[in-house]
Design an enzyme around this catalytic site. Structure first.
Site, PDB file in Angstrom:
ATOM      1  N   ARG A 310       0.919  -1.519   0.136  1.00  0.00           N
ATOM      2  CA  ARG A 310      -0.257   0.415  -0.585  1.00  0.00           C
ATOM      3  C   ARG A 310       0.724   0.969   0.510  1.00  0.00           C
ATOM      4  NH1 ARG A 310      -5.966   1.932   1.034  1.00  0.00           N
ATOM      5  NH2 ARG A 310      -6.069  -1.027   0.857  1.00  0.00           N
ATOM      6  N   GLU A 718      -9.476   6.343   7.015  1.00  0.00           N
ATOM      7  CA  GLU A 718      -7.894   6.556   7.231  1.00  0.00           C
ATOM      8  C   GLU A 718      -7.225   7.739   6.720  1.00  0.00           C
ATOM      9  OE1 GLU A 718      -5.966   2.538   6.978  1.00  0.00           O
ATOM     10  OE2 GLU A 718      -7.944   2.543   6.253  1.00  0.00           O
TER      11      GLU A 718
END
Length: 765
Positions: A310, A718
């Site tokens: 990621r 997030e």
């Protein structure tokens, strides 16, 4: 309308009065056992002898277990089966569990655990990224490399080339409620309560460790006092230990870590070293870029591979890179096994590209915002459909809105005038220097492990009109339960107070995914809506038949149901349907569409959509001491059609402050023996009220999601974390105002690091 309203958190009153019940608050029978781990005192070595006689003789001790005493699998890893519950002859970090004390009280177990006499044969420990590289200590055979275009050739032909390096630090989750679990033996199985973001993972590991089928293990979690990723896999050890003991002794077993133990045993955010080489033109437009990520993963694999992936996936952030090469090294070290943390690698990847933007701007003498906007993806729909533009992993970007958002935010926050005022201040002040920066966020929403993008729900409508629902998501203070209850209330046209949500329970909704990747509302909200729509359609069909009407004409709104000119309360409608033998219960299931991902090739569509945001932060530093303050932050954040604006703004506030902590005051320190020195609130500084911006303005960019998410909302867990990069960038600019040289500020930007950056800007070596 129940959705899109700023309704308070469902547990708000319980939180502020202290009445909210957490795992360690649940009353247990009088014969409950309490557990504590005995821990390794060295970073790497072999156990030559282990005398536990004094531990066993300690008051209140019922038993002491080592790896040899475990009945089945000795593993608590969420991935590679490489993380034993109890060490087997060799230890790999300071704090690794070696034996398990079973006692009649928490204090007795802790006191006994310290009486072990262990002799070690110490082995060389690999503690740093550089040591791991030298020893070729890694989790994959070699680096992972993703390529788009020809970066090397583009850099060679570019009129300007720079290179640099930035470190990002580790971070402690510091959830207010520590890790905790307890297990109750049941007829033929176990009932486990765990403070976990992933009940199904706990169920799986407990079944594996006790020899039971998953169907015999029920895992329940009503709420957590914070998680931030630290309870995605790190709770496995406590739940498994409790389950083994409960099964072994036929008695309830409870375990919680004290704060020091919690910080010493559990994993942190991955710290990175990011090297970069970039070629660019006179406007600051990037022509070619090479990134090399070095990731300190710790002693076990845990979730390090997807975290590192990621980070690579967010190495472009908001910028179109035509020629880019990203290389990632996942390094094994004798430190805690780094784990999931809010953003899951995305923040580290974004810090890398934002440093590149600041470095280019410094070399060209341009406003960093000018360089950023020169590199943006084209806005969707701006001047017609944008040309086809793809990320470094070849996913098409179709929904980009940051150019318009940036223009809106700079106008609202008076960026140009304030930047001029900062320049004027810096010209007149030698000691105190200011910086102002705008940084964008483009964050992908979905699990990169494709099969996790699914959710289930169970909804009951009772004959009195009350509604009960369960889903696979877990509540950790983020307001997921409130949002999902709003979805159910909207579906039936009733007040949200009519909807009851009980604990997440694997006995009600099986095969759940972790509440992570910002996907909780997207997945579980949609699953609940599917279940509610099914029940409502059954009710409409029956009531329409009863009144000789079309089911499409039955209306559910404001707590009432209307059909063929007749009106009744929702409760009356539910009672009528029950008497008409209509099923008022349904499961719901949702799987995220459109996604496909080949991680080895670095190609595909790993994300359903992107969430966007932008932040302007202004700071002031003292060039003599390195101390600083965040003076003001303005945020414009994209939540789509927000399900609950009050909760979303709260998430933005919290995420930003936590992100600022990671990049400023939260410094993790290991000594040269691998001992964690920042293992308590006295030595590890999280942001306090005084660390927040003095002026803090947040507004939601209220535009519907182009994808068919739940009521066209967007995830918000997030993405706001990375808005805090604006603080780091502003600090770097303030340091640069102290001299002509590039300050190369490193993270976390503690006062010591700020002072070093000031000295570099002034020309010191």
């Amino acid at each position: 309308m129940s959705v899109s309203r700023p309704i308070p958190h469902d547990s708000a009153a319980l939180h502020v009065t202290g009445a909210a019940r957490y795992v360690d608050d649940v009353p247990l029978p009088a014969d409950c056992l309490h557990l504590c781990f005995g821990l390794s005192e060295i970073a790497h070595g072999e156990i030559e002898s282990m005398d536990l006689s004094e531990v066993r003789k300690s008051p209140g001790v019922v038993a002491v277990l080592t790896a040899r005493d475990l009945p089945f699998d000795n593993d608590v890893s969420p991935s590679a089966h490489d993380e034993p519950l109890l060490a087997t002859g060799r230890v790999h970090y300071v704090g690794q569990p070696i034996f398990l004390v079973v006692a009649d009280s928490h204090l007795a177990a802790r006191k006994a655990a310290r009486k072990a006499r262990i002799t070690w044969r110490e082995l060389p420990a690999i503690l740093t990224i550089e040591q791991a590289l030298e020893a070729n200590s890694r989790f994959e055979d070699g680096p992972v490399v993703w390529i788009k275009g020809d970066a090397d050739r583009a850099i060679a032909r570019a009129p300007h080339v720079i290179q640099g390096c930035i470190h990002t630090g580790a971070q402690e989750h510091f959830y207010l409620e520590g890790q905790a679990a307890f297990a109750l033996p049941t007829e033929g199985g176990l009932h486990v309560h765990s403070s976990t973001q992933h009940p199904t993972e706990i169920q799986h590991k407990v079944a594996e460790a006790t020899g039971l089928p998953m169907a015999a293990v029920r895992v329940e979690c009503r709420r957590m006092g914070g998680g931030f990723g630290g309870k995605e896999s790190q709770g496995n050890a406590l739940a498994v230990a409790c389950a083994i003991v409960a099964r072994m002794f036929g008695r309830p077993a409870r375990m919680r870590y004290d704060r020091d133990d919690d910080m010493i045993i559990t994993g942190k955010r991955h710290d990175f070293r990011i090297d970069y080489r970039v070629g660019y033109d006179e406007r600051g437009r990037i022509l070619g870029l090479e990134f090399t990520h070095y990731v300190r993963c710790g002693w076990a694999q845990d979730l390090s591979l997807p975290v590192a992936d990621r980070a690579m996936l967010h190495s472009d952030n908001a910028y179109l890179l035509e020629n880019v090469r990203i290389e990632s090294h996942r390094l094994r070290t004798n430190t805690q096994s780094a784990t999931a943390f809010r953003g899951f690698g995305g923040p580290q990847g974004m810090v890398g590209i934002e440093r590149v933007m600041d470095h280019i701007a410094h070399e060209l003498g341009l406003d960093p915002l000018q360089v950023r906007r020169a590199n943006f993806y084209a806005d969707a729909g701006a001047g017609g459909a944008p040309r086809r533009q793809t990320t470094p992993y070849h996913m098409e970007v179709e929904d980009f809105v940051l150019d318009a958002m940036t223009a809106e935010l700079t106008r609202e926050a008076d960026y140009d005038a304030r930047r001029a005022a900062v320049a004027d201040w810096n010209a007149r002040n030698e000691v105190l220097k200011k910086g102002i920066a705008l940084t964008p966020v483009k964050f992908g929403i979905s699990f990169t492990l494709t099969h996790l993008n699914q959710a289930g729900a169970l909804v009951h409508v009772y004959q009195d009109g009350s509604i009960h629902l369960n889903h696979g998501g877990t509540e950790m203070g983020q307001g997921l339960f409130r949002k999902v209850s709003q979805v159910a209330a909207q579906a039936f046209g009733v007040p949200v107070e009519q909807v009851a949500i009980t604990a997440t329970d694997t006995g009600k909704v099986p095969n759940t995914s972790a509440t992570a990747a910002s996907s909780g509302s997207d997945l579980n909200g949609m699953a609940v809506k599917v279940a509610c729509d099914t029940i409502r359609a059954r009710m409409a069909e029956y009531l329409a038949r009863l009144h000789q009407a079309d089911p499409a004409d039955v209306r559910f709104a404001d707590g009432r149901v209307t059909v063929a000119g007749s009106e009744m309360s929702f409760a009356e409608a539910a009672a009528a349907c029950h008497q008409g033998r209509v099923s008022l219960s349904s499961t719901g299931f949702y799987a995220t569409p459109k996604i496909n991902w080949d991680r080895k090739a670095g190609r595909g569509r790993p994300f359903y959509y992107f969430a966007y945001g932008a932040a302007i932060s202004e700071v002031v530093i003292d060039t003599l001491t390195g101390e600083y303050r965040i003076l003001r932050t303005d945020i414009l954040h994209d939540c789509g059609n927000s399900l609950n604006p009050a909760i979303d703004i709260g998430q933005i506030e919290g995420g930003f402050v936590q992100g600022a902590g990671w990049l400023t005051c939260e410094e993790i320190v290991w000594d040269d023996k691998g001992r964690l020195r920042t293992h308590a609130p006295s030595t590890y500084k999280i942001p306090a009220c005084a660390d927040r911006p003095r002026i803090f303005n947040i507004r939601l960019y209220d535009r519907p999601n182009r994808e068919q998410t739940i009521y066209r909302s967007k995830a918000v867990g997030e993405p706001p974390f990375m808005l805090a990069i604006s603080v780091f960038s502003a600090l770097a600019q303030a340091c640069a105002a102290a001299g002509p040289h590039f300050p190369n500020l490193q993270a976390p930007a503690t006062p010591e690091q700020v002072l070093r950056a000031v000295r570099r800007a002034q020309g010191a070596a």
